[in-house]
Design a protein around this motif. Structure first.
Motif, PDB file in Angstrom:
ATOM      1  N   VAL A  28      -5.511   2.501  -8.423  1.00 53.12           N
ATOM      2  CA  VAL A  28      -5.800   1.458  -8.410  1.00 53.12           C
ATOM      3  C   VAL A  28      -7.348   1.869  -8.666  1.00 53.12           C
ATOM      4  N   GLU A  29      -7.567   3.219  -8.217  1.00 54.41           N
ATOM      5  CA  GLU A  29      -8.776   3.632  -8.003  1.00 54.41           C
ATOM      6  C   GLU A  29      -9.094   4.030  -9.393  1.00 54.41           C
ATOM      7  N   ASP A  30      -7.960   4.471  -9.818  1.00 54.16           N
ATOM      8  CA  ASP A  30      -8.208   5.474 -11.638  1.00 54.16           C
ATOM      9  C   ASP A  30      -8.445   4.164 -12.616  1.00 54.16           C
ATOM     10  N   HIS A  59      -2.362   3.232  -4.445  1.00 51.44           N
ATOM     11  CA  HIS A  59      -3.917   3.425  -4.155  1.00 51.44           C
ATOM     12  C   HIS A  59      -4.422   4.369  -5.154  1.00 51.44           C
ATOM     13  N   GLN A  60      -4.007   5.678  -5.229  1.00 48.75           N
ATOM     14  CA  GLN A  60      -4.634   5.953  -6.471  1.00 48.75           C
ATOM     15  C   GLN A  60      -4.436   5.041  -8.000  1.00 48.75           C
ATOM     16  N   ASN A  75      -8.957   3.546   5.258  1.00 54.17           N
ATOM     17  CA  ASN A  75      -8.554   3.691   3.634  1.00 54.17           C
ATOM     18  C   ASN A  75      -8.380   3.257   2.668  1.00 54.17           C
ATOM     19  N   TYR A 118       0.969  -0.604   0.428  1.00 57.22           N
ATOM     20  CA  TYR A 118      -0.579  -0.310   0.029  1.00 57.22           C
ATOM     21  C   TYR A 118       0.775   1.147  -0.176  1.00 57.22           C
ATOM     22  N   GLU A 176      -9.213  -0.031   2.006  1.00 60.85           N
ATOM     23  CA  GLU A 176      -9.614  -1.075   2.119  1.00 60.85           C
ATOM     24  C   GLU A 176     -11.249  -0.316   1.176  1.00 60.85           C
ATOM     25  N   LYS A 177     -11.515   1.226   1.701  1.00 58.83           N
ATOM     26  CA  LYS A 177     -12.550   1.980   0.577  1.00 58.83           C
ATOM     27  C   LYS A 177     -12.304   1.551  -0.780  1.00 58.83           C
ATOM     28  N   THR A 178     -11.437   0.938  -1.558  1.00 58.86           N
ATOM     29  CA  THR A 178     -10.796   0.805  -2.866  1.00 58.86           C
ATOM     30  C   THR A 178     -10.098  -1.172  -3.254  1.00 58.86           C
ATOM     31  N   LYS A 179      -9.965  -1.498  -2.751  1.00 57.30           N
ATOM     32  CA  LYS A 179      -9.705  -2.916  -2.699  1.00 57.30           C
ATOM     33  C   LYS A 179      -9.226  -3.553  -1.215  1.00 57.30           C
ATOM     34  N   GLU A 236      -4.043  -2.859 -12.110  1.00 54.84           N
ATOM     35  CA  GLU A 236      -4.949  -3.779 -11.738  1.00 54.84           C
ATOM     36  C   GLU A 236      -4.471  -4.891 -10.445  1.00 54.84           C
TER      37      GLU A 236
END
Length: 269
Positions: free
Chosen positions: A16-18, A13-14, A38, A8, A40-43, A22
């Motif tokens: 992956v979010e965008d 994070h950014q 924070n 992480y 876990e909001k994405t993955k 992958e």
């Protein structure tokens, strides 16, 4: 089928979010609940714990906090690092071949594993290989020797966590052939895999969590091919340990490296 995780970092994070890279999960340190929430909001996340076996520090561990983190995340295994710090054995030579010395090191690791196994079960514990750099350094060589790691794993029934960068650094420092060295590890008990690059710092000292080089990719591919061929047990996750959080890691969390190397590793898997 093994999952792909990445250390992480804000950059990872950014990306992956965008949907630029992958991954299946983030691998998170154990020191920040806020960071994990924070992420876990994405993955999904799993936690890598700062636990050692062999340095007699298990009485200082907050086991309830570890169990809580394990339950709140998708962390199936409790990891420990097999260590034999030179400071704990002041009268022992780093390269000792004395059977009494080696038995003392094995006994210390097993004694520290006992409370972890008692709480979580041997099948839910994995032991990681660390780095030995040789004379005048901090680690007694015995603890990185394949036969000793194998004895500890077989004696306790725990699994093995292979860190390819640690094996590569040890091999370069001690003059081993890394593939021959690594192939003697207890890979029939392999449950988790860590992959990252190693490079020299400005003083020529090797460090990990760096971008992958051609040598690093060659070793990673060799290990992954061995797993796919059924020579070794398939781990539940392969973690790309590049970058991270905090002063020690955040400077080496470049987006360009993640964009280039995460998809390549996914392709190998």
């Amino acid at each position: 089928m093994m999952k792909l995780a990445v250390n992480y970092s804000k950059e990872a994070h950014q990306l992956v979010e965008d949907a630029v890279i992958e991954v299946d999960m983030f691998k998170c340190p154990d020191f920040s609940k806020e960071l994990i929430e924070n992420a876990e909001k994405t993955k999904p996340c799993y936690v890598h714990f700062a636990l050692n076996v062999g340095d007699k520090q298990m009485n200082n561990v907050d086991w309830d906090a570890i169990e809580t983190l394990k339950q709140q995340t998708q962390t199936p295994l409790i990891n420990v690092h097999a260590v034999a710090f030179a400071k704990d054995y002041p009268d022992m030579d780093v390269f000792t071949n004395n059977s009494a010395d080696r038995n003392k090191i094995i006994g210390a690791a097993i004694a520290d594993l006992e409370p972890v196994i008692e709480r979580f079960g041997a099948e839910n514990v994995v032991m990681e290989n660390v780095v030995c750099r040789g004379k005048n350094e901090n680690m007694i060589k015995a603890i990185i020797e394949p036969e000793i790691l194998t004895e500890i794993v077989k004696e306790t029934g725990c699994g093995f966590l292979l860190d390819t960068a640690h094996a590569q650094m040890t091999s370069k420092c001690l003059g081993f052939d890394v593939k021959r060295y690594l192939s003697q590890f207890p890979l029939d008990y392999l449950k988790e895999l860590h992959i990252t690059g190693i490079q020299s710092d400005e003083k020529g000292r090797l460090r990990d969590s760096m971008p992958m080089t051609e040598d690093d990719w060659d070793l990673a591919k060799w290990v992954i091919d061995g797993i796919k061929a059924g020579y070794w047990q398939e781990p539940w996750v392969a973690a790309f340990e590049y970058g991270g959080v905090g002063p020690k890691f955040e400077w080496r969390s470049e987006e360009t490296v993640l964009i280039r190397q995460v998809p390549f590793l996914r392709g190998l898997l």
